[in-house]
Design a protein around this motif. Structure first.
Motif, PDB file in Angstrom:
ATOM      1  N   ASP A  90      92.940  24.509  78.188  1.00 10.21           N
ATOM      2  CA  ASP A  90      92.367  23.281  77.631  1.00 10.21           C
ATOM      3  C   ASP A  90      92.375  23.294  76.110  1.00 10.21           C
ATOM      4  OD1 ASP A  90      91.925  22.273  80.143  1.00 10.21           O
ATOM      5  OD2 ASP A  90      89.806  22.847  80.222  1.00 10.21           O
ATOM      6  N   LYS A  91      92.374  24.486  75.518  1.00  7.87           N
ATOM      7  CA  LYS A  91      92.423  24.593  74.060  1.00  7.87           C
ATOM      8  C   LYS A  91      93.855  24.630  73.539  1.00  7.87           C
ATOM      9  CE  LYS A  91      87.969  26.986  73.750  1.00  7.87           C
ATOM     10  NZ  LYS A  91      87.258  25.992  72.926  1.00  7.87           N
ATOM     11  N   GLY A  92      94.812  24.486  74.446  1.00  7.91           N
ATOM     12  CA  GLY A  92      96.213  24.390  74.040  1.00  7.91           C
ATOM     13  C   GLY A  92      96.963  25.699  74.000  1.00  7.91           C
ATOM     14  N   TYR A  93      96.378  26.792  74.525  1.00  7.83           N
ATOM     15  CA  TYR A  93      97.039  28.084  74.469  1.00  7.83           C
ATOM     16  C   TYR A  93      97.827  28.345  75.752  1.00  7.83           C
ATOM     17  CZ  TYR A  93      93.997  28.872  70.473  1.00  7.83           C
ATOM     18  OH  TYR A  93      93.354  28.751  69.274  1.00  7.83           O
ATOM     19  N   SER A 136     103.181  33.357  67.791  1.00  4.73           N
ATOM     20  CA  SER A 136     102.639  32.193  68.489  1.00  4.73           C
ATOM     21  C   SER A 136     101.432  31.642  67.744  1.00  4.73           C
ATOM     22  CB  SER A 136     102.226  32.579  69.909  1.00  4.73           C
ATOM     23  OG  SER A 136     101.106  33.465  69.866  1.00  4.73           O
ATOM     24  N   GLU A 137     101.082  30.402  68.081  1.00  3.25           N
ATOM     25  CA  GLU A 137      99.899  29.781  67.493  1.00  3.25           C
ATOM     26  C   GLU A 137      98.654  30.573  67.869  1.00  3.25           C
ATOM     27  OE1 GLU A 137      98.430  27.040  64.853  1.00  3.25           O
ATOM     28  OE2 GLU A 137     100.526  27.308  65.468  1.00  3.25           O
ATOM     29  N   LEU A 138      98.643  31.160  69.061  1.00  2.64           N
ATOM     30  CA  LEU A 138      97.509  31.970  69.478  1.00  2.64           C
ATOM     31  C   LEU A 138      97.312  33.159  68.533  1.00  2.64           C
ATOM     32  CD1 LEU A 138      96.398  32.983  72.992  1.00  2.64           C
ATOM     33  CD2 LEU A 138      96.848  34.809  71.345  1.00  2.64           C
ATOM     34  N   VAL A 139      98.403  33.827  68.166  1.00  2.00           N
ATOM     35  CA  VAL A 139      98.305  34.965  67.244  1.00  2.00           C
ATOM     36  C   VAL A 139      97.770  34.520  65.894  1.00  2.00           C
ATOM     37  CG1 VAL A 139      99.655  36.629  65.898  1.00  2.00           C
ATOM     38  CG2 VAL A 139     100.048  36.410  68.358  1.00  2.00           C
ATOM     39  N   TYR A 140      98.306  33.417  65.371  1.00  2.00           N
ATOM     40  CA  TYR A 140      97.834  32.926  64.064  1.00  2.00           C
ATOM     41  C   TYR A 140      96.334  32.636  64.117  1.00  2.00           C
ATOM     42  CZ  TYR A 140     102.866  32.037  63.428  1.00  2.00           C
ATOM     43  OH  TYR A 140     104.234  32.157  63.357  1.00  2.00           O
ATOM     44  N   ASP A 141      95.907  31.939  65.152  1.00  2.00           N
ATOM     45  CA  ASP A 141      94.500  31.556  65.254  1.00  2.00           C
ATOM     46  C   ASP A 141      93.603  32.775  65.433  1.00  2.00           C
ATOM     47  OD1 ASP A 141      95.209  28.921  64.958  1.00  2.00           O
ATOM     48  OD2 ASP A 141      94.932  28.382  67.067  1.00  2.00           O
ATOM     49  N   TYR A 142      94.079  33.750  66.220  1.00  2.00           N
ATOM     50  CA  TYR A 142      93.237  34.933  66.456  1.00  2.00           C
ATOM     51  C   TYR A 142      93.078  35.750  65.173  1.00  2.00           C
ATOM     52  CZ  TYR A 142      91.022  38.875  68.689  1.00  2.00           C
ATOM     53  OH  TYR A 142      90.111  39.844  69.030  1.00  2.00           O
ATOM     54  N   VAL A 143      94.179  35.986  64.474  1.00  2.00           N
ATOM     55  CA  VAL A 143      94.110  36.764  63.235  1.00  2.00           C
ATOM     56  C   VAL A 143      93.238  36.051  62.200  1.00  2.00           C
ATOM     57  CG1 VAL A 143      95.474  37.606  61.276  1.00  2.00           C
ATOM     58  CG2 VAL A 143      96.305  37.942  63.598  1.00  2.00           C
ATOM     59  N   GLU A 144      93.301  34.726  62.206  1.00  2.00           N
ATOM     60  CA  GLU A 144      92.479  33.940  61.276  1.00  2.00           C
ATOM     61  C   GLU A 144      91.050  33.745  61.790  1.00  2.00           C
ATOM     62  OE1 GLU A 144      94.889  30.460  60.959  1.00  2.00           O
ATOM     63  OE2 GLU A 144      96.522  31.520  59.947  1.00  2.00           O
ATOM     64  N   GLN A 145      90.748  34.356  62.941  1.00  2.00           N
ATOM     65  CA  GLN A 145      89.413  34.366  63.547  1.00  2.00           C
ATOM     66  C   GLN A 145      88.880  32.946  63.790  1.00  2.00           C
ATOM     67  OE1 GLN A 145      86.706  37.151  61.731  1.00  2.00           O
ATOM     68  NE2 GLN A 145      88.165  38.843  61.929  1.00  2.00           N
ATOM     69  N   MET A 170     107.313  51.293  48.799  1.00  2.00           N
ATOM     70  CA  MET A 170     106.790  50.000  48.370  1.00  2.00           C
ATOM     71  C   MET A 170     106.455  49.162  49.592  1.00  2.00           C
ATOM     72  SD  MET A 170     108.548  47.089  45.972  1.00  2.00           S
ATOM     73  CE  MET A 170     109.440  46.337  47.319  1.00  2.00           C
ATOM     74  N   ILE A 171     105.362  48.448  49.526  1.00  2.00           N
ATOM     75  CA  ILE A 171     104.953  47.618  50.658  1.00  2.00           C
ATOM     76  C   ILE A 171     104.573  46.232  50.172  1.00  2.00           C
ATOM     77  CG2 ILE A 171     102.596  48.544  50.527  1.00  2.00           C
ATOM     78  CD1 ILE A 171     102.439  48.139  53.587  1.00  2.00           C
ATOM     79  N   ASP A 172     105.052  45.220  50.859  1.00  2.00           N
ATOM     80  CA  ASP A 172     104.653  43.827  50.634  1.00  2.00           C
ATOM     81  C   ASP A 172     104.033  43.315  51.918  1.00  2.00           C
ATOM     82  OD1 ASP A 172     105.670  42.851  47.918  1.00  2.00           O
ATOM     83  OD2 ASP A 172     107.446  43.843  48.729  1.00  2.00           O
ATOM     84  N   CYS A 173     103.058  42.438  51.795  1.00  2.00           N
ATOM     85  CA  CYS A 173     102.372  41.915  52.973  1.00  2.00           C
ATOM     86  C   CYS A 173     102.404  40.389  52.978  1.00  2.00           C
ATOM     87  CB  CYS A 173     100.923  42.397  53.012  1.00  2.00           C
ATOM     88  SG  CYS A 173     100.785  44.191  53.227  1.00  2.00           S
ATOM     89  N   PHE A 174     102.503  39.835  54.178  1.00  2.00           N
ATOM     90  CA  PHE A 174     102.532  38.387  54.366  1.00  2.00           C
ATOM     91  C   PHE A 174     101.489  38.006  55.413  1.00  2.00           C
ATOM     92  CE2 PHE A 174     106.728  39.500  52.871  1.00  2.00           C
ATOM     93  CZ  PHE A 174     107.046  38.484  51.987  1.00  2.00           C
ATOM     94  N   LYS A 175     100.932  36.830  55.278  1.00  2.36           N
ATOM     95  CA  LYS A 175     100.102  36.282  56.329  1.00  2.36           C
ATOM     96  C   LYS A 175     100.983  36.056  57.559  1.00  2.36           C
ATOM     97  CE  LYS A 175      96.387  35.985  53.779  1.00  2.36           C
ATOM     98  NZ  LYS A 175      95.257  36.927  54.004  1.00  2.36           N
ATOM     99  N   TYR A 176     100.417  36.281  58.723  1.00  2.48           N
ATOM    100  CA  TYR A 176     101.220  36.128  59.941  1.00  2.48           C
ATOM    101  C   TYR A 176     101.804  34.722  60.054  1.00  2.48           C
ATOM    102  CZ  TYR A 176     100.362  40.662  62.027  1.00  2.48           C
ATOM    103  OH  TYR A 176     100.366  42.009  62.281  1.00  2.48           O
ATOM    104  N   ARG A 177     101.028  33.735  59.671  1.00  7.36           N
ATOM    105  CA  ARG A 177     101.508  32.352  59.778  1.00  7.36           C
ATOM    106  C   ARG A 177     102.725  32.120  58.882  1.00  7.36           C
ATOM    107  NH1 ARG A 177      99.079  27.998  62.185  1.00  7.36           N
ATOM    108  NH2 ARG A 177      97.098  29.106  62.420  1.00  7.36           N
ATOM    109  N   GLU A 178     102.800  32.846  57.765  1.00  8.65           N
ATOM    110  CA  GLU A 178     103.913  32.690  56.834  1.00  8.65           C
ATOM    111  C   GLU A 178     105.232  33.212  57.416  1.00  8.65           C
ATOM    112  OE1 GLU A 178     101.440  33.157  52.608  1.00  8.65           O
ATOM    113  OE2 GLU A 178     102.445  34.895  53.494  1.00  8.65           O
TER     114      GLU A 178
END
Length: 537
Positions: free
Chosen positions: A264-267, A14-23, A1-9
């Motif tokens: 400058d973009k906060g990363y 990091s915020e960088l990972v969330y933003d990159y995955v969300e393109q 069985m597999i369940d999936c979550f959004k990375y942000r959840e």
């Protein structure tokens, strides 16, 4: 069985990972393109225009030499042969030579690579896509790789060797065998793990050879190709770029400029370039190179070279020059027909600092893909979770929030003063009307008093919650222990567990289960339930 979550959840990246995955649009200037099947095919077309046939020949010869005496699958050998063809491209991940593969995410990186190559082969049958594991054999951070964990016990290799870790002699690893025989146990699976360790590390003289054997044993059936980059023929393909770094410091200039734009973009920046981003390999040493008074100095030694002497050394012995973290990606993309690099969040962060450097060297910047992240749990753990009325999403909460939620679930007292706060505000409404008819200072005093009493009620609510947590300590501790089982020391399981622990508990087919369930382009965090098989004696 597999369940999936959004990375942000998950609240674990990091915020960088969330933003990159969300393109996020903020990355457009730092990448070639976001990962998708269509963009990967476009990347293959672009790479095909710049990658030289002569480089293919050198690459294939180097791989055939490396695999000459290795026992591997026909699928892997076919993939090596396929690299001779102009319509063949690679999908690559890289990692340090961690002892016994290190944390679980090493396994996930490779499976992400295997699956993406397989999916691209199915989707674009006119091309070939080969999965590559790049061994970071020239790394020198021994303290980062000299251990692995088994059921929270640290198994550590102590050695005073220095230099590139791939050249470390593995003879002293025999000292770990008695400890491994104890921790792995006497079951068939435990004995299998001990034998695998022995074959990898005691029957191969260097850490590179041992890691090559181990990874090949685990993944050869899927066609994985392992590359050892410390070869003179491969380094010779990179001589021009190394010469440019020595003479012009292009990496330093380009990476610093791009890093400023990212900051400058906060990363948060992951790496800092040096003026020269090469090391010199000499007698079990990996020595940093600096330029001083028109000469090249090897740091912490008395060795100095004139420019002409050093450039001649580079031409004659390119294998003695080792790219650092800034130049290693460029080296990889120069010698491979690569279209995609798969890595963790930290790796993506430093690759994002590099595109302008790639552009300056006229080498296509690969598409970057975040590796799959996974939390594994057993069927037994699932039953315990149901008994505790816990959802998987609950376990991603910070421990204090999970403790609060559990207290609210099981207490027979209503820990909610919102009605009292509403009642208090109603009582103060008349005072506000009265204050409005007087001067402004009285109106402010009423508002301040109201807020003070609201704060007092909120404080009492927190005190009541704290008191109930103490009273229900056993209930709260049960869920916190469950959380710690899946999030050791409040961190992701994949960053501490070793594959051997999963193998010992769930059997040898867990890699097949992972491969069947992980989707590289899903952009989601996976939670996979494994069946715990009865230990075989």
């Amino acid at each position: 069985m597999i369940d999936c979550f959004k990375y942000r959840e998950t609240q674990h990246f990091s915020e960088l990972v969330y933003d990159y995955v969300e393109q996020s649009e903020s990355f457009k200037e730092f990448i070639s393109n976001f990962p998708s099947y269509e963009n990967l095919e476009k990347q293959a077309i672009q790479k095909g225009k710049s990658y030289l046939k002569a480089s293919r020949e050198v690459l294939v010869d180097a791989l055939k030499s490396q695999y000459a005496y290795a026992e591997t699958s026909q699928k892997t050998r076919d993939n090596i042969e396929a690299l001779s063809f102009e319509n063949t491209f690679t999908i690559t991940t890289g990692h340090q030579l961690n002892l016994f593969t290190g944390p679980l995410y090493f396994i996930y990186k490779i499976i992400s690579t295997l699956n993406l190559a397989e999916e691209m082969n199915e989707k674009y049958p006119d091309k070939n896509f080969v999965p590559i594991y790049w061994m970071a054999s020239e790394d020198h951070d021994f303290d980062e790789i000299n251990f692995f964990n088994f059921k929270r016990k640290k198994i550590q290799w102590n050695s005073d060797q220095t230099g590139a870790v791939g050249e470390f002699n593995t003879e002293t690893l025999e000292d770990l065998i008695p400890e491994l025989e104890v921790v792995f146990g006497n079951s068939k699976r435990g004995q299998d793990l001990v034998q695998l360790f022995k074959k990898a590390y005691l029957e191969h003289s260097t850490l590179s050879e041992a890691t090559f054997y181990l990874v090949n044993q685990l993944f050869q059936s899927y066609g994985l190709v392992v590359i050892e980059p410390q070869k003179s023929s491969l380094k010779r393909l990179f001589v021009d770029e190394m010469k440019t770094d020595l003479l012009q410091q292009k990496a330093s200039i380009c990476v610093e400029e791009q890093s400023e734009r990212l900051a400058d973009k906060g990363y948060k920046l992951q790496v800092n370039p040096r003026e020269i981003n090469l090391f010199y390999l000499k007698e079990n040493q990996r020595l940093r190179i600096v330029e001083e008074e028109s000469c090249f100095q090897l740091v912490d030694t008395d060795l100095r070279f004139s420019k002409d002497e050093f450039l001649e050394e580079l031409e004659n012995h390119p294998e003695r020059f080792s790219p650092n973290v800034i130049m290693r990606p460029l080296y990889q993309e120069k010698i491979l027909p690569n279209i995609c690099y798969i890595g963790g969040g930290g790796e993506l962060a430093y690759w994002l600092q590099l595109k302008s450097y790639f552009d300056s060297q006229n080498i296509p910047f690969p598409i970057l893909l975040l590796r799959n992240s996974v939390m594994l749990y057993s069927d037994k753990t699932e039953k315990k979770m149901k008994n505790l009325d816990l959802n998987l999403s609950d376990l991603f909460l910070p421990p204090n929030q999970l403790a609060d939620k559990r207290t609210y679930q099981v207490t027979d007292i209503k820990i909610d003063f919102s009605q009292q706060i509403v009642h208090l505000k109603d009582q103060f409404s008349d005072l506000h009307q009265l204050a409005h008819r007087t001067d402004q200072s009285f109106e402010g005093a009423v508002a301040a008093q109201e807020q003070k009493q609201i704060n007092g009620l909120k404080y009492l609510e927190k005190r009541l919650l704290k008191a109930q947590k103490r009273k229900l300590k056993d209930e709260v501790n049960r869920v916190l222990l469950m959380q710690d089982l899946l999030f050791p020391d409040e961190g992701l399981q994949e960053r501490s567990l070793n594959f051997s622990e999963v193998y010992a508990d769930c059997g040898p087919d867990f890699i097949d289960i992972l491969k069947e369930n992980l989707k590289p382009l899903s952009g989601e965090f996976a939670c996979i339930r494994l069946n715990v098989y009865k230990t075989q004696n």
